[in-house]
Design a protein around this motif. Sequence first.
Motif, mmCIF file in Angstrom:
data_model
loop_
_atom_site.group_PDB
_atom_site.id
_atom_site.type_symbol
_atom_site.label_atom_id
_atom_site.label_comp_id
_atom_site.label_asym_id
_atom_site.label_seq_id
_atom_site.Cartn_x
_atom_site.Cartn_y
_atom_site.Cartn_z
ATOM 1 N N GLN A 220 4.146 2.438 -114.075
ATOM 2 C CA GLN A 220 3.630 1.310 -113.272
ATOM 3 C C GLN A 220 4.267 0.005 -113.719
ATOM 4 N N THR A 222 2.894 -2.596 -114.355
ATOM 5 C CA THR A 222 1.967 -3.357 -115.212
ATOM 6 C C THR A 222 1.682 -2.649 -116.534
ATOM 7 N N HIS A 223 2.299 -1.467 -116.745
ATOM 8 C CA HIS A 223 1.986 -0.669 -117.933
ATOM 9 C C HIS A 223 3.221 -0.324 -118.751
ATOM 10 N N THR A 305 -8.447 -0.103 -108.532
ATOM 11 C CA THR A 305 -7.021 0.214 -108.595
ATOM 12 C C THR A 305 -6.286 -1.113 -108.809
ATOM 13 N N LYS A 306 -5.010 -1.023 -109.154
ATOM 14 C CA LYS A 306 -4.227 -2.253 -109.360
ATOM 15 C C LYS A 306 -4.119 -3.032 -108.037
ATOM 16 N N GLU A 309 -7.312 -4.871 -107.657
ATOM 17 C CA GLU A 309 -7.322 -5.996 -108.612
ATOM 18 C C GLU A 309 -6.546 -7.181 -108.035
ATOM 19 N N LYS A 310 -5.432 -6.872 -107.366
ATOM 20 C CA LYS A 310 -4.594 -7.923 -106.772
ATOM 21 C C LYS A 310 -5.320 -8.679 -105.673
ATOM 22 N N LEU A 355 -4.437 -9.720 -112.176
ATOM 23 C CA LEU A 355 -4.179 -8.673 -113.165
ATOM 24 C C LEU A 355 -5.136 -8.828 -114.345
ATOM 25 N N ARG A 407 1.244 -8.726 -120.560
ATOM 26 C CA ARG A 407 0.530 -9.007 -119.304
ATOM 27 C C ARG A 407 0.285 -10.507 -119.149
#
Length: 433
Positions: A220, A222-223, A305-306, A309-310, A355, A407
Amino acid sequence: MKMKRTHNANELEKQIGKEVVLNGWVHDVRVLGGINFLLLRDRTGKVQVTAIKKDVSKEILKIYEKLRQEDVIAVKGKVVKSKVAKIGIEVVPSEIEIINKSETPLPLDPRNVTPANLDTQLNWRFMFFRTDEARAVFKIQSQLVNSFRSFCLENGYIEMQAPAIISSASEGGAELFEFPYFDKKAYLAQSPQLYKQMGAISFEKVFMVMPIFRAEKFDQPTHLNEIRQMDIEQGFSDDNDAIAVLEKAFIYMLESVKKNCKDELGLLKRDLKIPKTPLKRMTYTHIIELLQKAGEKIKWGEDFTKTQEKMLPKLVGDDAFFIKDWPTEIKAFYSMPYEDNPKICKAYDLVYNGLEISSGTQRIHIPELLIKQLKSKGLNPENFKFYIDAFRYGACPHAGWSIGLERLTMTVLGKTNIREVTMFPRDRNRITP
Ligand code: AMO
């Protein structure tokens, strides 16, 4: 290396008419015959070194012919005012030493005339570090880490050194990197969690910055599998006390970047806005309702979910806010459940620009409750004996949190891939360079 630097590129304004020695790299070179330019770059900036055929020796002109981008050089010369050079100053060389040649062609152009794609940037990390963009990104990241440290030291926290080799999971079993440790099994730390708690029940206020490792298999933006966490843990505190400190630390760090990294933010075209405090404290249940109203298929008890979150900044109406009172089932075993409603616990996340950048909880400081929670998550309390026993001898209530450095950098700079703001990212497909 014969000629040692007397000045940096950004120190020449007061040297007009004087001779200086500069050390650096050939950022660019243009040999036009009558007039030859080279742009010397060092860590402080760039300066034009101009050789007009009639004013310099033949040797200097020959060296210009040989120079290539990224050669390491020393230049001795006179500082003069210039109408053409960007910074209003240039150097007329009397001697140029090539300290080390660079190979050609370059794998990536540090001038960024044609920007390299992310994969090339990551494959040739050291070369990408020579671009203005990388310098700005990592100067800002350095400012973030250092401002976190300053905040902690100014507020009476002691810096802890937690181990990176651990014997049991600190965040849950699934994401552990396991390795043989003599005749036992050991793991890479998923967080300094257990150790910072043992620090807080004795030192009261502790902080740390350390690499942590997660064996998450997904890919991902973000990970990563290795990140830097900036953690705080404090005694005689509940969830709301820790949230208040997180708010202060977060704003302190953003203000520090805004104040000390003006040029870097400008170069990255980033208008950093400091969120207004107090930040909203939303409950998890409220956020679920907002998502459901917006048509999202999510049930109470599920994590966002991401993508969800967005959506949150728009739904909440703010760039930064807290989400507290999470379902106990989806938070770590050490999270303190509410006494009157154990289905929810005293956990909180800080969401910034869509995020999650930080999360924390008030901890369980009562051994029996801790054993019960460990069992309910399918973990064996035997593996946590040293940790549980720490709470049998006068453990104060305590709480804390952790901010992911990458992040935070990502959200401060508005980047979409965490790898862009990580010096040497580690993911499933990448362990080099
Ligand atoms: P958590 O697991 O939520 O909490 O991690 C805290 C913060 O660390 C960052 N982070 C990550 N960043 C990128 N890639 C990852 N794989 C990754 N995992 C975590 C995020 C996240 O908000 N011990 C608790 C904290 C505490 O309760 O004090 C913990 O580790 O920014």
